[in-house]
Design a protein around this motif. Sequence first.
Motif: not given
Length: 446
Positions: A73-75, A104-108, A322-323, A329-331
Amino acid sequence: MPPTWLRYAEDAVRRSPEGPEYLRGVFPYVLPPLVELEREPVPLDPAEEIWITDTTFRDGQQSRAPYTVEQIVALFSLLHRLGGPRGMIRQSEFFLYTKKDREAVERCQELGYRYPEITGWIRATLGDYALVRAAGLRETGILCSISDYHIFKKLNSTREATIRGYLEVVDAALADGVVPRCHIEDATRADFFGAVLPFVQALMERSRESGIQVKVRYPDTLGVGVPDPYAALPRGIPRLTRALRREAGVPAEALEFHGQNDLAAIVPNAVAAWLYGASANNGTLLGIGERSGNTPIEALVFWLVGLTGETHGMDTTVISEIADFYRAIGESVDQRLPFVGDNFNVTRAGIHADGLIKDEEIYNPFDTRGLLNRPPGVAITDKSGAAGLLMWMQKHRPAMAEGLDKRDGRLLRVLELVMAEYDEGRVTSLSDDEVGAMVDAAWGGG
């Protein structure tokens, strides 16, 4: 007389060689793919409008730990802001298989954004298509693997049977008023005239009969595409794009390129797709995707601006947000990645720092401060010199740097302290805290 689509499928079988065609002259396997060139180039033929589509939550999610619903949702919200009110990031595709996928689809959907439009991704089965119907989506991607590598080796089938199965799912979607987006997987290793062309012609015939424009995504599944206009089919992205437009009759706005980076040509191939007739380019945030990755959306954003001469309402500063989100989130964000990496507009070379001090345009390709909210930076090493230290001072100690010259004795004292670190065997750059302590020591000592 058999229906039009079946005639196309039967024609494909008649024109194909006995058994599968693996194009061994181009794909010997014991060597990298070989490049074949034609005598004449493909002419430039750009679409009137170009845009970006997103597969961060589909292909991008196949190469990392699955996102949480909250992260999706955030992204998705960041994609919405990046693409702007004109929808330059036009669509985003989602899996539909698990409870979490559907949540996820419903939330977006609840966010109410017009762009990116939420679309599905399914295999070419009626069972998968039922998920699209249940989600109430207006468009879905359908996996339609088209090379003989996939048809004979993976699906253990034939061209005729495979195409028949694909079109059964396309018909179901069209009957419901859902736009099918057929992903002709492995198009750059496929027999264009024997398989790709008759299948896509069948899709365009269905478009005319139904009044619903079927879309075609042509994936360079193994990243073997070649961006040169002389490159032959099936690897030549300019030639393949033009053939889909002019031979198969796909309108520009219904044609979408999807790149992979296995042979390190992903951005040139994506740009070539735009230049030779596709309106849409599909990518992921930070290029995160299977194997070597997908086309980075941030790169597509800047190339779209470069090709059209305007931002079209896109908020490019969101790229830096975004970066930062991925880091939070640890990416791991590769420090050398264009636009988002820590080193993108950071110099370690004294000669570069000297130029940046005089005028940042000398060593900065564009206004990174204005477009990415990232002013040029410097990292201090044994190669930075007094110019690098002066640039560091201007950013981190602007009051002290006012009127300061790189020949100032205090700055040269800091340089001595820096060089002493490397004389003692240091191999990493100094942190800002370390440089700050050296500056304080030099200024405090007069």
